[in-house]
Design a protein around this motif. Structure first.
Motif, PDB file in Angstrom:
ATOM      1  N   GLU A 115      48.527  87.098  22.542  1.00 58.10           N
ATOM      2  CA  GLU A 115      48.563  86.975  23.990  1.00 58.10           C
ATOM      3  C   GLU A 115      46.678  86.840  23.603  1.00 58.10           C
ATOM      4  N   ALA A 116      46.615  87.469  22.997  1.00 55.53           N
ATOM      5  CA  ALA A 116      44.822  88.234  23.290  1.00 55.53           C
ATOM      6  C   ALA A 116      44.137  87.169  22.992  1.00 55.53           C
ATOM      7  N   HIS A 117      44.401  86.034  22.435  1.00 60.29           N
ATOM      8  CA  HIS A 117      43.875  84.892  22.502  1.00 60.29           C
ATOM      9  C   HIS A 117      43.911  83.706  23.596  1.00 60.29           C
ATOM     10  N   PHE A 118      44.508  84.311  23.832  1.00 58.94           N
ATOM     11  CA  PHE A 118      44.497  84.284  25.934  1.00 58.94           C
ATOM     12  C   PHE A 118      43.995  83.835  26.614  1.00 58.94           C
ATOM     13  N   LEU A 119      44.098  85.375  26.901  1.00 64.17           N
ATOM     14  CA  LEU A 119      43.563  86.646  27.612  1.00 64.17           C
ATOM     15  C   LEU A 119      41.936  85.859  27.508  1.00 64.17           C
ATOM     16  N   SER A 120      41.002  85.736  26.396  1.00 60.55           N
ATOM     17  CA  SER A 120      40.155  85.413  25.684  1.00 60.55           C
ATOM     18  C   SER A 120      39.865  84.079  26.450  1.00 60.55           C
ATOM     19  N   ALA A 121      40.861  83.734  26.592  1.00 59.77           N
ATOM     20  CA  ALA A 121      39.961  81.585  26.723  1.00 59.77           C
ATOM     21  C   ALA A 121      40.037  82.079  28.559  1.00 59.77           C
ATOM     22  N   LYS A 122      41.152  82.410  28.576  1.00 57.18           N
ATOM     23  CA  LYS A 122      41.058  82.579  30.768  1.00 57.18           C
ATOM     24  C   LYS A 122      40.137  83.242  31.015  1.00 57.18           C
ATOM     25  N   GLN A 123      39.735  84.032  30.450  1.00 59.14           N
ATOM     26  CA  GLN A 123      37.463  84.726  30.456  1.00 59.14           C
ATOM     27  C   GLN A 123      36.738  83.608  30.468  1.00 59.14           C
ATOM     28  N   PHE A 124      37.195  83.514  29.292  1.00 59.12           N
ATOM     29  CA  PHE A 124      35.370  82.560  29.080  1.00 59.12           C
ATOM     30  C   PHE A 124      35.438  81.467  28.910  1.00 59.12           C
ATOM     31  N   VAL A 125      36.879  80.664  29.228  1.00 59.00           N
ATOM     32  CA  VAL A 125      36.514  79.332  29.403  1.00 59.00           C
ATOM     33  C   VAL A 125      35.441  79.165  30.623  1.00 59.00           C
ATOM     34  N   ASN A 138      39.964  81.697  16.010  1.00 58.84           N
ATOM     35  CA  ASN A 138      40.921  82.241  16.124  1.00 58.84           C
ATOM     36  C   ASN A 138      41.342  83.275  15.246  1.00 58.84           C
ATOM     37  N   ILE A 139      41.615  83.718  14.151  1.00 55.31           N
ATOM     38  CA  ILE A 139      42.458  84.096  13.229  1.00 55.31           C
ATOM     39  C   ILE A 139      42.874  84.536  12.909  1.00 55.31           C
ATOM     40  N   SER A 140      43.914  83.167  12.254  1.00 55.47           N
ATOM     41  CA  SER A 140      45.251  83.426  11.555  1.00 55.47           C
ATOM     42  C   SER A 140      45.839  84.093  10.218  1.00 55.47           C
ATOM     43  N   SER A 141      46.611  83.523   9.637  1.00 53.04           N
ATOM     44  CA  SER A 141      46.753  84.092   8.163  1.00 53.04           C
ATOM     45  C   SER A 141      47.531  82.943   7.453  1.00 53.04           C
ATOM     46  N   MET A 159      51.259  81.981  13.524  1.00 49.53           N
ATOM     47  CA  MET A 159      51.760  80.692  13.450  1.00 49.53           C
ATOM     48  C   MET A 159      51.734  80.567  15.167  1.00 49.53           C
ATOM     49  N   GLY A 160      51.847  81.272  15.655  1.00 54.87           N
ATOM     50  CA  GLY A 160      51.555  80.922  17.505  1.00 54.87           C
ATOM     51  C   GLY A 160      50.380  80.089  17.694  1.00 54.87           C
ATOM     52  N   VAL A 161      49.580  81.490  17.342  1.00 55.39           N
ATOM     53  CA  VAL A 161      47.906  80.824  17.150  1.00 55.39           C
ATOM     54  C   VAL A 161      47.388  79.803  16.448  1.00 55.39           C
ATOM     55  N   ILE A 162      47.889  78.906  15.715  1.00 51.15           N
ATOM     56  CA  ILE A 162      47.368  77.170  15.484  1.00 51.15           C
ATOM     57  C   ILE A 162      48.181  76.828  16.764  1.00 51.15           C
ATOM     58  N   GLY A 163      49.515  77.122  17.206  1.00 48.84           N
ATOM     59  CA  GLY A 163      50.186  76.143  18.349  1.00 48.84           C
ATOM     60  C   GLY A 163      48.981  76.252  19.608  1.00 48.84           C
ATOM     61  N   PHE A 164      48.596  78.117  20.130  1.00 48.76           N
ATOM     62  CA  PHE A 164      47.980  78.295  20.964  1.00 48.76           C
ATOM     63  C   PHE A 164      46.022  77.749  21.351  1.00 48.76           C
ATOM     64  N   VAL A 165      45.590  76.927  19.554  1.00 47.08           N
ATOM     65  CA  VAL A 165      44.695  76.761  19.088  1.00 47.08           C
ATOM     66  C   VAL A 165      44.473  74.886  19.014  1.00 47.08           C
ATOM     67  N   ARG A 166      46.173  74.358  18.975  1.00 47.36           N
ATOM     68  CA  ARG A 166      46.048  73.268  19.147  1.00 47.36           C
ATOM     69  C   ARG A 166      45.770  72.858  20.611  1.00 47.36           C
ATOM     70  N   GLY A 167      46.290  73.863  21.631  1.00 46.03           N
ATOM     71  CA  GLY A 167      46.834  72.998  22.526  1.00 46.03           C
ATOM     72  C   GLY A 167      45.314  73.518  23.818  1.00 46.03           C
ATOM     73  N   LEU A 168      45.143  74.179  23.231  1.00 42.20           N
ATOM     74  CA  LEU A 168      43.640  75.035  24.325  1.00 42.20           C
ATOM     75  C   LEU A 168      42.943  74.078  23.909  1.00 42.20           C
ATOM     76  N   VAL A 182      40.871  79.619  11.743  1.00 43.63           N
ATOM     77  CA  VAL A 182      41.351  80.431  10.290  1.00 43.63           C
ATOM     78  C   VAL A 182      42.160  80.539   9.621  1.00 43.63           C
ATOM     79  N   LEU A 183      42.189  80.877   8.713  1.00 46.47           N
ATOM     80  CA  LEU A 183      44.335  81.387   7.932  1.00 46.47           C
ATOM     81  C   LEU A 183      43.445  81.689   6.617  1.00 46.47           C
ATOM     82  N   PRO A 184      42.684  83.359   6.640  1.00 46.67           N
ATOM     83  CA  PRO A 184      42.415  83.924   5.508  1.00 46.67           C
ATOM     84  C   PRO A 184      43.948  84.546   4.518  1.00 46.67           C
ATOM     85  N   ALA A 185      43.576  84.358   2.969  1.00 44.80           N
ATOM     86  CA  ALA A 185      44.234  85.243   2.420  1.00 44.80           C
ATOM     87  C   ALA A 185      44.296  86.591   2.288  1.00 44.80           C
ATOM     88  N   ILE A 186      45.575  87.479   1.445  1.00 41.19           N
ATOM     89  CA  ILE A 186      44.786  88.358   1.607  1.00 41.19           C
ATOM     90  C   ILE A 186      43.665  88.670   1.121  1.00 41.19           C
TER      91      ILE A 186
END
Length: 248
Positions: A115-125, A138-141, A159-168, A182-186
């Motif tokens: 949800e933080a990713h959505f809030l940042s987009a609403k603020q800065f887009v 946006n950092i996924s995994s 996984m939601g981060v990836i969907g949000f990135v694609r939609g935004l 970006v999907l980092p390893a451990i």
């Protein structure tokens, strides 16, 4: 011959979770490329600020809070005039199999990790649209492609981060704004220091590059995606995991 201009010179970049680990490495990388850094964390990121050779601004805040994002924006406006790059790195993780996972932890994980990713987009887009340029990274995994028990809440958020990135990315593509994950390893951070060596070896044995990821490995990919060089890359989920994630 003229010296090359730093790739992020004049850009203002927010990095959340900037006090340590991957967030700290990302902040240092962007600063080394000429960006002015806004270091957002629940605690004051003084250690990161001290390592930056350039302008930086420390702001404490809860990334799952819309009023905090508004306050972050107002503080940046008064200091730097606006924001060009947002790196949503802050996140939480814990292992809880579904039998033990309660609704409070589920909601907290999704609010901070997604949800933080959505809030940042609403603020800065809106301001990025006015400027005709912007970057969200946006950092996924890479855990979403692995067989790890007790991670349903964490994997759902990532996984939601990836969907949000694609939609935004589709919403803002005509405004000079790109959005990628970006999907980092451990990664070798404070959170993984206590992992048994056997588990660490098992982790990188599944990679093409046989070593643990370092925060700087992740930072390089983020800096590229936040640059002008990546202007034709958007809506993508890019594993940075030494070749562990299997494409299917």
């Amino acid at each position: 011959m003229n010296a090359l201009k730093p790739s992020h010179e004049g850009r203002v970049a927010i990095v959340t979770g900037a006090a340590r680990g991957i967030g700290q490495a990302i902040a240092l990388k962007l600063a080394s490329h000429g960006a002015k850094l806004v270091l957002v964390d629940m605690e004051e990121a003084h250690d990161t600020a001290r390592m930056i050779d350039g302008e930086s601004l420390i702001i404490t805040g809860d990334v799952s809070s819309a009023p905090d994002w508004q306050r972050i924006d107002q503080t940046i406006q008064s200091r730097f005039g606006g924001t060009d790059i947002v790196v949503n790195n802050a996140g939480i993780g814990s292992e809880k199999i579904i039998d033990d996972l309660d609704i409070d932890l589920w909601r907290k994980t999704l609010s901070i990790n997604l949800e933080a990713h959505f809030l940042s987009a609403k603020q800065f887009v809106p301001q990025m649209r006015r400027e005709g340029w912007g970057r969200f990274v946006n950092i996924s995994s890479n855990s979403i492609g692995l067989a790890i028990p007790g991670m349903s809440h964490y994997m759902a958020s990532k996984m939601g981060v990836i969907g949000f990135v694609r939609g935004l990315a589709n919403d803002v593509a005509n405004s000079g704004i790109t959005v990628n994950a970006v999907l980092p390893a451990i990664t070798n951070t404070r959170l993984t220091q206590d992992m048994p060596e056997e588990i660490k070896r098992q982790t990188w044995q599944g990679q093409a590059i046989k070593r643990f990821a370092e925060p700087s490995d992740i930072a390089g990919a983020v800096a590229f995606l936040a640059s002008e060089d990546a202007s034709f890359i958007t809506g993508q989920a890019i594993p940075v995991d030494g070749g562990q994630y299997k494409i299917s």
